[in-house]
Design an enzyme around this catalytic site. Sequence first.
Site, short mmCIF file in Angstrom:
data_model
loop_
_atom_site.label_atom_id
_atom_site.label_comp_id
_atom_site.label_asym_id
_atom_site.label_seq_id
_atom_site.Cartn_x
_atom_site.Cartn_y
_atom_site.Cartn_z
N HIS A 87 -9.74 -7.53 -5.13
CA HIS A 87 -9.57 -6.45 -4.16
C HIS A 87 -10.05 -6.89 -2.77
O HIS A 87 -10.88 -7.79 -2.64
CB HIS A 87 -10.42 -5.26 -4.65
CG HIS A 87 -10.60 -4.17 -3.66
ND1 HIS A 87 -11.76 -3.99 -2.93
CD2 HIS A 87 -9.77 -3.17 -3.29
CE1 HIS A 87 -11.64 -2.92 -2.16
NE2 HIS A 87 -10.44 -2.41 -2.36
N HIS A 132 -6.94 -8.55 3.63
CA HIS A 132 -6.51 -7.88 4.85
C HIS A 132 -6.54 -8.87 6.04
O HIS A 132 -6.27 -8.47 7.17
CB HIS A 132 -7.45 -6.72 5.20
CG HIS A 132 -7.32 -5.50 4.33
ND1 HIS A 132 -7.53 -5.50 2.98
CD2 HIS A 132 -7.02 -4.20 4.66
CE1 HIS A 132 -7.37 -4.27 2.50
NE2 HIS A 132 -7.06 -3.47 3.50
N ASN A 157 -3.44 4.08 -4.34
CA ASN A 157 -4.82 4.58 -4.36
C ASN A 157 -4.94 5.97 -4.98
O ASN A 157 -5.56 6.88 -4.40
CB ASN A 157 -5.42 4.61 -2.94
CG ASN A 157 -5.76 3.23 -2.43
OD1 ASN A 157 -5.12 2.74 -1.49
ND2 ASN A 157 -6.73 2.57 -3.05
N LYS A 198 0.87 -1.19 0.00
CA LYS A 198 0.00 0.00 0.00
C LYS A 198 0.90 1.22 0.00
O LYS A 198 1.59 1.50 0.97
CB LYS A 198 -0.90 -0.03 1.25
CG LYS A 198 -1.82 1.12 1.44
CD LYS A 198 -2.94 1.31 0.44
CE LYS A 198 -3.38 0.21 -0.43
NZ LYS A 198 -4.53 0.37 -1.27
N ASP A 233 0.26 -0.09 -4.75
CA ASP A 233 -1.06 0.53 -4.95
C ASP A 233 -1.16 1.78 -4.08
O ASP A 233 -1.43 1.69 -2.88
CB ASP A 233 -2.16 -0.47 -4.56
CG ASP A 233 -3.53 0.16 -4.52
OD1 ASP A 233 -3.72 1.26 -5.05
OD2 ASP A 233 -4.45 -0.48 -3.95
#
Length: 414
Positions: A313, A342, A216, A186, A214
């Site tokens: 995702h 997660h 975002n 992330k 990623d």
Amino acid sequence: MRIAEIRLTPVAIPDKPLLNCKGVHQPYALRTVIEVICADGTVGLGESYGSIKALEGLRRAAPALVGLDPFHLHALKSRVAAALPEGGGINAKSAVADHKLVDVVTSAFEVPCMDIQGKVLGRPVADLLGGAVRETVPFSAYLFFKFGAHIGQVEDEWGEVLTPDQMVGEARRMVAAHGFKSLKLKGGVLHPDLEIETMLKLREAFPHHPLRIDPNGGWTVETAIYIARKLEGVLEYLEDPVIGMDAMAEVAAATSIPLATNMVVLEFDQIAEAYRKRAVKIVLSDHHYWGGLRASTHLGKVCDVLDMGVSMHSNSHLGITLAAMVHVASATPNLSYDCDTHYPWTGTDVIDEPFAFRDGSLAVPGGPGLGVTLDRTKLGELAAVYEAASIRERDDTAYMKQFDPGYERRVPRW
Ligand code: GKR
Ligand code: MG
């Protein structure tokens, strides 16, 4: 066979202070556990978001489903749409993408209905989706920069991860504990040069693991192209480097690294534009907002036809969601990338036998249905945590301001 009752239980799951480009995860992630109960006593399980709009939508639609045959999934969707005439999105203002309420609520009830169908037929949900094409589903390690502790709490077992070397340490622990064979970072958190350094150090430490990052949409087009040039040959894919279809197309044209998204293609209607503009090469599916498990396999088919890849995702979630993810991933033939999850950050669950990764993968539960059962004691505990908690909406930015009062939400940030 008819639905007689629906129970919705909002829960709060203890979470870690994980960083992203909009702030930091609050001490709890919110989910809703769904029980659809048929007149004959068969119970179907589901899990969805726990934010206010999602929960309200679930509560408003639930009464309209009483009396429905759990095999009638088209009727399920029309009843949900009729119960939520104004539709709209579910996400809080601080979010950078939105998900349609009707799709979210349809999906939330489709999963328990398919769990019921599987129980009635004595078959796993994967069989209702065309059958598993793989016996195990591989997941990637989801790596986050993080603070060492939540405000007012002692340091958690992962400690602070704010440098490239600390991130390599986190990755080593994740891989040692769960056997993951690919890594997703992330990003959009540290200065781009530090995130490039992080990816290069991960490459050095894990020469054979496919790597993804990623942010975002946390980067400008210029920054994204700069980073992509430094990471050519290093990344399996680059996920949502920038915000917006045109910006994604600009970055895609400047790099050979495939771009993936769960931010510019969230609905079937957006696929054609992404294809036309060559903005995206891989779409991340997620049954919670694509409209359900069957819709997710349809997404796989559409991507197949367009020569686009499919990945999966995740958001903070429990084992009911994970079971559904494994079933649908196993039955989506061209889902050829390791799925996000997660789950390792969650550390608690409401199912009797929480999942344990083996070599980074999970076996498809043998069923019937989703193949998981509810631990009522745990459900009661996490429901009590929700009732006691003051959090009713995810807001990573507001929580970040408690660590750093000068923090401003900026997307793109870098
Ligand atoms: O948990 O902070 C997070 C992620 O950033 C999550 O909110 C995203 O939805 O994992 C997601 C993603 O791939 O964009
Ligand atoms: Mg993403």
